[in-house]
Design an enzyme around this catalytic site. Sequence first.
Site, short mmCIF file in Angstrom:
data_model
loop_
_atom_site.label_atom_id
_atom_site.label_comp_id
_atom_site.label_asym_id
_atom_site.label_seq_id
_atom_site.Cartn_x
_atom_site.Cartn_y
_atom_site.Cartn_z
N HIS A 82 0.84 -1.20 0.00
CA HIS A 82 0.00 0.00 0.00
C HIS A 82 0.87 1.25 0.00
O HIS A 82 1.66 1.46 0.92
CB HIS A 82 -0.92 0.01 1.22
CG HIS A 82 -2.08 -0.92 1.08
ND1 HIS A 82 -3.32 -0.63 1.60
CD2 HIS A 82 -2.19 -2.11 0.47
CE1 HIS A 82 -4.15 -1.63 1.30
NE2 HIS A 82 -3.49 -2.54 0.63
N TYR B 90 -9.59 5.55 6.84
CA TYR B 90 -9.82 5.91 8.25
C TYR B 90 -10.87 7.00 8.26
O TYR B 90 -10.62 8.10 7.76
CB TYR B 90 -8.54 6.44 8.89
CG TYR B 90 -7.45 5.42 9.10
CD1 TYR B 90 -6.59 5.03 8.08
CD2 TYR B 90 -7.25 4.85 10.36
CE1 TYR B 90 -5.58 4.10 8.29
CE2 TYR B 90 -6.24 3.92 10.59
CZ TYR B 90 -5.41 3.55 9.55
OH TYR B 90 -4.41 2.64 9.76
N PRO C 202 -4.93 0.78 18.34
CA PRO C 202 -4.55 0.29 17.02
C PRO C 202 -4.65 1.31 15.87
O PRO C 202 -4.27 1.00 14.74
CB PRO C 202 -5.49 -0.90 16.77
CG PRO C 202 -6.61 -0.72 17.73
CD PRO C 202 -6.11 0.08 18.88
N LYS D 11 0.58 0.34 14.99
CA LYS D 11 1.96 0.27 15.46
C LYS D 11 2.28 -0.93 16.37
O LYS D 11 3.46 -1.24 16.57
CB LYS D 11 2.31 1.55 16.25
CG LYS D 11 2.40 2.79 15.40
CD LYS D 11 3.71 2.82 14.62
CE LYS D 11 3.67 3.74 13.44
NZ LYS D 11 3.65 3.12 12.15
N TYR E 252 3.57 6.86 9.89
CA TYR E 252 2.77 5.68 9.51
C TYR E 252 3.65 4.60 8.89
O TYR E 252 3.50 3.41 9.20
CB TYR E 252 1.65 6.10 8.54
CG TYR E 252 0.57 5.06 8.41
CD1 TYR E 252 -0.52 5.04 9.28
CD2 TYR E 252 0.63 4.07 7.43
CE1 TYR E 252 -1.51 4.07 9.18
CE2 TYR E 252 -0.36 3.10 7.31
CZ TYR E 252 -1.42 3.11 8.19
OH TYR E 252 -2.40 2.14 8.09
P1 RFL Z 1 1.03 -11.22 21.62
O1 RFL Z 1 0.76 -11.26 20.17
O2 RFL Z 1 -0.08 -10.93 22.55
O3 RFL Z 1 1.73 -12.59 22.00
C1 RFL Z 1 1.93 -12.99 23.35
C2 RFL Z 1 1.98 -14.50 23.39
O4 RFL Z 1 2.21 -14.93 24.73
C3 RFL Z 1 1.32 -15.98 25.04
N1 RFL Z 1 1.13 -16.02 26.51
C4 RFL Z 1 1.76 -16.87 27.31
N2 RFL Z 1 2.65 -17.85 27.05
C5 RFL Z 1 3.13 -18.56 28.10
N3 RFL Z 1 2.76 -18.32 29.39
C6 RFL Z 1 1.86 -17.36 29.69
N4 RFL Z 1 1.50 -17.14 30.95
C7 RFL Z 1 1.34 -16.58 28.63
N5 RFL Z 1 0.46 -15.54 28.56
C8 RFL Z 1 0.35 -15.21 27.28
C9 RFL Z 1 0.06 -15.67 24.26
O5 RFL Z 1 -0.75 -16.82 24.04
C10 RFL Z 1 0.66 -15.13 22.96
O6 RFL Z 1 0.90 -16.16 22.03
O7 RFL Z 1 2.19 -10.13 21.96
P2 RFL Z 1 3.41 -9.61 21.09
O8 RFL Z 1 4.22 -10.73 20.54
O9 RFL Z 1 4.05 -8.58 21.93
O10 RFL Z 1 2.75 -8.90 19.81
C11 RFL Z 1 1.99 -7.73 19.94
C12 RFL Z 1 0.89 -7.67 18.88
O11 RFL Z 1 0.14 -8.87 18.96
C13 RFL Z 1 -0.03 -6.46 19.04
O12 RFL Z 1 0.71 -5.33 19.43
C14 RFL Z 1 -0.77 -6.13 17.73
O13 RFL Z 1 -1.69 -7.13 17.40
C15 RFL Z 1 -1.50 -4.79 17.84
N6 RFL Z 1 -2.29 -4.44 16.66
C16 RFL Z 1 -1.70 -3.92 15.53
N7 RFL Z 1 -0.36 -3.81 15.43
C17 RFL Z 1 0.22 -3.38 14.28
O14 RFL Z 1 1.47 -3.27 14.22
N8 RFL Z 1 -0.50 -3.07 13.14
C18 RFL Z 1 -1.85 -3.17 13.14
O15 RFL Z 1 -2.46 -2.94 12.10
C19 RFL Z 1 -2.49 -3.57 14.37
N9 RFL Z 1 -3.83 -3.70 14.41
C20 RFL Z 1 -3.67 -4.64 16.67
C21 RFL Z 1 -4.43 -4.24 15.52
C22 RFL Z 1 -4.30 -5.24 17.75
C23 RFL Z 1 -5.67 -5.40 17.72
N10 RFL Z 1 -6.24 -6.05 18.82
C24 RFL Z 1 -7.04 -7.19 18.69
C25 RFL Z 1 -5.72 -5.76 20.14
C26 RFL Z 1 -5.79 -4.39 15.49
C27 RFL Z 1 -6.42 -4.95 16.61
C28 RFL Z 1 -7.92 -5.05 16.57
C1 PHB Z 2 -6.05 -4.09 10.09
O1 PHB Z 2 -6.08 -4.30 8.87
O2 PHB Z 2 -6.33 -4.98 10.93
C2 PHB Z 2 -5.68 -2.75 10.61
C3 PHB Z 2 -5.26 -1.78 9.72
C4 PHB Z 2 -4.90 -0.52 10.19
C5 PHB Z 2 -4.99 -0.26 11.55
C6 PHB Z 2 -5.38 -1.23 12.44
C7 PHB Z 2 -5.75 -2.48 11.97
O3 PHB Z 2 -4.65 0.99 11.99
#
Ligand code: RFL
Ligand code: PHB
Length: 397
Positions: free
Chosen positions: A72, A200, A292, A296, A384
Site C-alpha cells: 500500500h 480511516y 490500534p 503500530k 505511519y
Molecule cells: P502477543 O501477540 O499478545 O503474544 C503474546 C503471546 O504470549 C502468550 N502467553 C503466554 N505464554 C506462556 N505463558 C503465559 N502465561 C502466557 N500468557 C500469554 C500468548 O498466548 C501469545 O501467544 O504479543 P506480542 O508478541 O508482543 O505482539 C503484539 C501484537 O500482537 C499487538 O501489538 C498487535 O496485534 C497490535 N495491533 C496492531 N499492530 C500493528 O502493528 N499493526 C496493526 O495494524 C495492528 N492492528 C492490533 C491491531 C491489535 C488489535 N487487537 C485485537 C488488540 C488491530 C487490533 C484489533
Molecule cells: C487491520 O487491517 O487490521 C488494521 C489496519 C490498520 C490499523 C489497524 C488495523 O490501523
Amino acid sequence: MKTQVAIVGAGPAGLMLAHLLHLADIESVIIEARSRSYVEGRIRAGVLEQGTVDLLNAIGVGERMRREGLLHQGIELGFAGKRHRIDMQQLTGQAVMVYGQHEVVKDLIRARLFAGEKIVFEADSVSIHDFANGSPLVRYEKDGMHHELNCDYIAGCDGFHGVCRPSVPTNALAVYERVYPFGWLGVLADAAPSQGELVYMNHANGFALFSMRSPTVTRLYLQCDPADDIAGWSDDRIWNELLCRFKCSDGWEPNVGRITQKSITPMRSFVTEPMQFGRLFLAGDAAHIVPPTGAKGMNLAIADARVLARALAEFYSAGSTARLGDYSQTCLRRIWKAQRFSWWMTSMLHQFPDASQFDRRRQIAELDYVTSSQIAARSLAENYVGLPMEDPDQWAG
Ligand code: RFL
Ligand code: PHB
C-alpha cells in the site's frame, strides 16, 4: 533442561526474537500457553511498516509475504463525507504491507520448526523465578508433568495479560497509562475490498476503518462502547452502521458480504518503564500497548525483538552487557514516539463522549489541515510507514 535464552510467548515478539537469536547461533526455547493452531488463527494486526517488511525479507521469512501481501502506497482519511488521500510513497519514498499478523506468526513458526528449534505449545502454569540477579528459571507444566528450564536470560514476550510483567516487584516498574472510553468492533467479511487502500473515517456516529486481508476478504472496524456485548451487534446492525459511517459524496462504499469473525477490543495506551529487571527483559505488548489507530503494536513488538537480539548477540560474542544495559532506553525512545502518534491518530479520528462542539470543530480542522498541507501530511506519512530503526543495517541482506 537448560538453554541460553528462555522466551515466554510465541507472538510476533517472541517468535522474531527466537529467529534472530537462531541466526546469531544463540540457543533459545519458546514456552507458549496456547496451541499452535490457536496462535496461528488469532486475527489481529494487519499493517507492516517498511522496516518490518525489510527485516522479514532480510532474515529469509518474507517469501509468502512478498507473494500474498498487499503493498500500500497510500491511505485515505475521510471526514464530512469526503475521502482524502495521503500519498505515503510520494511523501516519504516508503510504503507499508497489508499482511495479517497471524500470517507473520505462521511464517515464523514454520521457519523455527524447520530449523529444528524448540517451541513448547500448550504449556500450563508458566512461572518465572530467580531473575533478579541469580540463575533464572522458568517453570511450567506440560501434559501433567512439571518442567524446569534454566537459562541465562528470560525474554518476557507474553503479551499484555502474561505472567512476566506481574512477576517483577511492583515498586521496580513505573506504569504510564490512558484508557479510552471506546473500543473497536472488528469484523472479517467474505467480500472483495471495494477499493485498494485503507480508509480511516471520522463520522459523527463514531470512527470506522476499512481495511483488507486479501482480494476476497475485507477487514472492517467500528468504534463502539467497550462494554458492548458482541451478541448485541447482529450482522445487519454492523452493516447498517458501517454503510452509514462510510457514506461518501462520490457514492463509494464497502462491499457487503458474509461476516466470518467478529470481536470487540478495548483501547488503551500503556507503557512500563524500565523494560528490564535483572535478567528479565520485557518485549512487545508485555511492556507497552498502543491503540490500534496508528497500526503500530506488532511493529513495535518486532522492533523490541530486534534491539534485544542485537544486545544478546553482543553479550554472547563479546561478553559485553553494554547494549543489554541500554535495552530499555533504546526501545523506549521509539515506543514513546509511536505512543504519541497512536494517541494523536486516535484523538483525531474518534468521537469522545465528553467532546464539546468546539472539540468537534477543532477535530475537523485538524483533519482538513493534515489532508491539505503537504508538510502536515508528510509528518503523518513518516510516522505511519515507520520511523527509522536505530540499527538500519544490522540485519540487512
Ligand atoms: P502477543 O501477540 O499478545 O503474544 C503474546 C503471546 O504470549 C502468550 N502467553 C503466554 N505464554 C506462556 N505463558 C503465559 N502465561 C502466557 N500468557 C500469554 C500468548 O498466548 C501469545 O501467544 O504479543 P506480542 O508478541 O508482543 O505482539 C503484539 C501484537 O500482537 C499487538 O501489538 C498487535 O496485534 C497490535 N495491533 C496492531 N499492530 C500493528 O502493528 N499493526 C496493526 O495494524 C495492528 N492492528 C492490533 C491491531 C491489535 C488489535 N487487537 C485485537 C488488540 C488491530 C487490533 C484489533
Ligand atoms: C487491520 O487491517 O487490521 C488494521 C489496519 C490498520 C490499523 C489497524 C488495523 O490501523
